[in-house]
Design an enzyme around this catalytic site. Structure first.
Site, short mmCIF file in Angstrom:
data_model
loop_
_atom_site.label_atom_id
_atom_site.label_comp_id
_atom_site.label_asym_id
_atom_site.label_seq_id
_atom_site.Cartn_x
_atom_site.Cartn_y
_atom_site.Cartn_z
N LEU A 157 108.52 32.08 41.08
CA LEU A 157 107.84 33.31 41.49
C LEU A 157 107.03 32.94 42.87
CD1 LEU A 157 106.44 34.59 38.06
CD2 LEU A 157 108.87 35.25 39.50
N THR A 205 104.85 27.20 43.50
CA THR A 205 103.67 26.84 44.20
C THR A 205 102.48 27.85 43.77
OG1 THR A 205 105.13 25.81 45.65
CG2 THR A 205 102.56 25.67 46.20
N LYS A 235 101.26 19.20 45.31
CA LYS A 235 102.12 19.94 46.20
C LYS A 235 101.46 20.73 47.34
CE LYS A 235 105.26 23.00 47.59
NZ LYS A 235 106.34 22.72 48.53
P1 NAD Z 1 111.16 34.30 47.41
O1 NAD Z 1 110.01 35.44 47.70
O2 NAD Z 1 112.46 34.24 48.26
O3 NAD Z 1 111.47 34.59 45.79
C1 NAD Z 1 110.66 34.97 44.78
C2 NAD Z 1 111.42 35.93 43.87
O4 NAD Z 1 110.59 36.15 42.79
C3 NAD Z 1 111.94 37.28 44.72
O5 NAD Z 1 113.35 37.32 44.34
C4 NAD Z 1 111.08 38.44 43.91
O6 NAD Z 1 111.75 39.44 43.66
C5 NAD Z 1 110.79 37.57 42.48
N1 NAD Z 1 109.60 38.19 41.62
C6 NAD Z 1 108.70 38.39 41.96
N2 NAD Z 1 107.89 39.03 40.85
C7 NAD Z 1 108.47 38.76 39.95
C8 NAD Z 1 108.23 39.34 38.59
N3 NAD Z 1 107.39 39.68 38.04
N4 NAD Z 1 109.57 39.19 37.87
C9 NAD Z 1 110.86 38.73 38.06
N5 NAD Z 1 111.00 38.38 39.60
C10 NAD Z 1 109.96 38.56 40.39
O7 NAD Z 1 110.28 33.03 47.37
P2 NAD Z 1 110.80 31.55 47.34
O8 NAD Z 1 111.04 30.91 48.90
O9 NAD Z 1 112.00 31.27 46.54
O10 NAD Z 1 109.70 30.81 46.70
C11 NAD Z 1 109.44 30.75 45.45
C12 NAD Z 1 108.18 29.66 45.24
O11 NAD Z 1 108.36 28.35 45.67
C13 NAD Z 1 106.90 29.98 45.85
O12 NAD Z 1 105.77 29.66 45.21
C14 NAD Z 1 106.96 29.12 47.24
O13 NAD Z 1 105.82 28.76 47.65
C15 NAD Z 1 107.97 27.88 46.65
N6 NAD Z 1 108.45 27.18 47.50
C16 NAD Z 1 109.30 27.63 48.49
C17 NAD Z 1 109.90 26.79 49.12
C18 NAD Z 1 111.17 27.48 50.34
O14 NAD Z 1 111.45 26.56 51.30
N7 NAD Z 1 111.51 28.56 50.32
C19 NAD Z 1 109.95 25.49 49.20
C20 NAD Z 1 109.24 24.68 48.32
C21 NAD Z 1 108.39 25.70 47.25
#
Ligand code: NAD
Length: 299
Positions: free
Chosen positions: A66, A97, A172
């Site tokens: 999330l 994160t 992280k």
């Molecule tokens: P994102 O916004 O693309 O995806 C998050 C998803 O969670 C969305 O699809 C959203 O609809 C869903 N969501 C939110 N609340 C929800 C709920 N209550 N029930 C069900 N679904 C829900 O974000 P992301 O880029 O996939 O990143 C996710 C995590 O990973 C974050 O904490 C981010 O910091 C971390 N992260 C991201 C990357 C990257 O390159 N994108 C790399 C490392 C870590």
């Protein structure tokens, strides 16, 4: 043998991570608030369900990916929180994160109910999520990490045990503060070279083989057109959002204040990303910080 996994949060990272678990032979019950994200997972072979509670019912393992602390606490805690639905003994891998204190809070509440939980934030970007080469940085009990290994190995390549609950998040956050600083520095450097007449491709090639090289110059160049696969070459779409980087730099600032550490470059990077976000770029990939450094065209 394949297990049944409840997977919640199918965004830029969670989507491809879920697909790699399916490829490894597991059955996935998935939930996300965004219908398009669910459709993509169903095409890959997952079963979509209509609530988070349904996703965790009768599964062997729960995985969540999330955006931030408030989403994780909101989902797991409280009277209607998922911890009330998850069966005792079900392993939970929380991969978002988030603030170390949030991770500890949720993990303590889980432990009280007999639910083993690890914080397992990832590094490696969307490319790593697709390729199944993520780095997992785990906090929690060693036995729970051992039980989680087959699932983590299906999604990643390097798996580290940083310490007890919350320690994965601390490591992280440290990594991402450095990433934020390096990306802003790389963008500034490329803009300086181009402003002085250099070709961005040539300069990037030189830096990638010199002492200024870093993850951005090797895999994620912020200048459009230098790397075909990088978000910069696709109008900064996809990838790792500016607002997510801003969140991580905020977590680093909080951790810094709590420990009375000094992180001046982290703070500077946080302010740059905050300004960039305030200018309407919050949903673009974080490498779009490059556009802050373009020189205004002479009239
Ligand atoms: P994102 O916004 O693309 O995806 C998050 C998803 O969670 C969305 O699809 C959203 O609809 C869903 N969501 C939110 N609340 C929800 C709920 N209550 N029930 C069900 N679904 C829900 O974000 P992301 O880029 O996939 O990143 C996710 C995590 O990973 C974050 O904490 C981010 O910091 C971390 N992260 C991201 C990357 C990257 O390159 N994108 C790399 C490392 C870590």
């Amino acid at each position: 043998m394949g297990k049944t996994i409840g997977f919640i949060g199918l965004g830029h990272m969670g989507g491809p991570m879920a697909q790699n678990l399916i490829k490894a032979g597991h059955s996935l019950k998935v939930f996300d608030l965004v219908p398009e994200a669910l459709e993509a997972a169903v095409k890959a072979g997952a079963t979509a369900v209509e609530s988070a509670a349904r996703a965790v019912a009768g599964v062997d393992v729960v995985i969540t990916m999330l955006p931030a602390s408030r989403h994780v606490e909101g989902l797991y805690l409280g009277d209607t929180g998922l911890l009330k639905t998850i069966a005792k003994g079900t392993l939970v891998l929380e991969c978002s994160t988030i603030a170390p204190e949030s991770a500890r809070k949720v993990s303590r509440a889980a432990a009280q109910l007999g639910i083993p939980m690890i914080d397992a934030p990832v590094s490696g970007g969307t490319g790593g999520a697709v390729a199944g080469t993520l780095t997992f940085i785990v906090g929690g009990a060693a036995a729970d990490l051992e039980a989680a290994m087959p699932y983590l190995q299906a999604m990643g390549k390097n798996i580290f045990h940083a310490g007890e609950a919350g320690a994965g998040q601390v490591a992280k956050i440290c990594n991402n503060m450095l990433l934020g600083i390096l990306m802003a520095g790389t963008a500034e450097t490329l803009a300086l070279g181009v402003a002085n007449g250099l070709d961005p491709n040539t300069l990037s090639e030189i830096i990638a083989k010199s002492s200024g090289r870093n993850w951005a110059t090797e895999l994620y160049n912020p200048w459009p057109g230098v790397m075909e696969q990088a978000p910069a070459s696709h109008q900064y779409a996809g990838g790792f959002g500016v607002d997510l980087m801003l969140k991580d730099l905020g977590l680093a600032a909080e951790a810094s204040m709590q420990a009375r550490a000094t992180t001046p470059l982290g703070e500077l990077a946080r302010n740059l990303y905050a300004l960039h976000s305030a200018q309407g770029n919050g949903r673009l990939d974080f490498s779009s910080i490059q556009t802050m450094y373009y020189r205004a065209k002479k009239s």
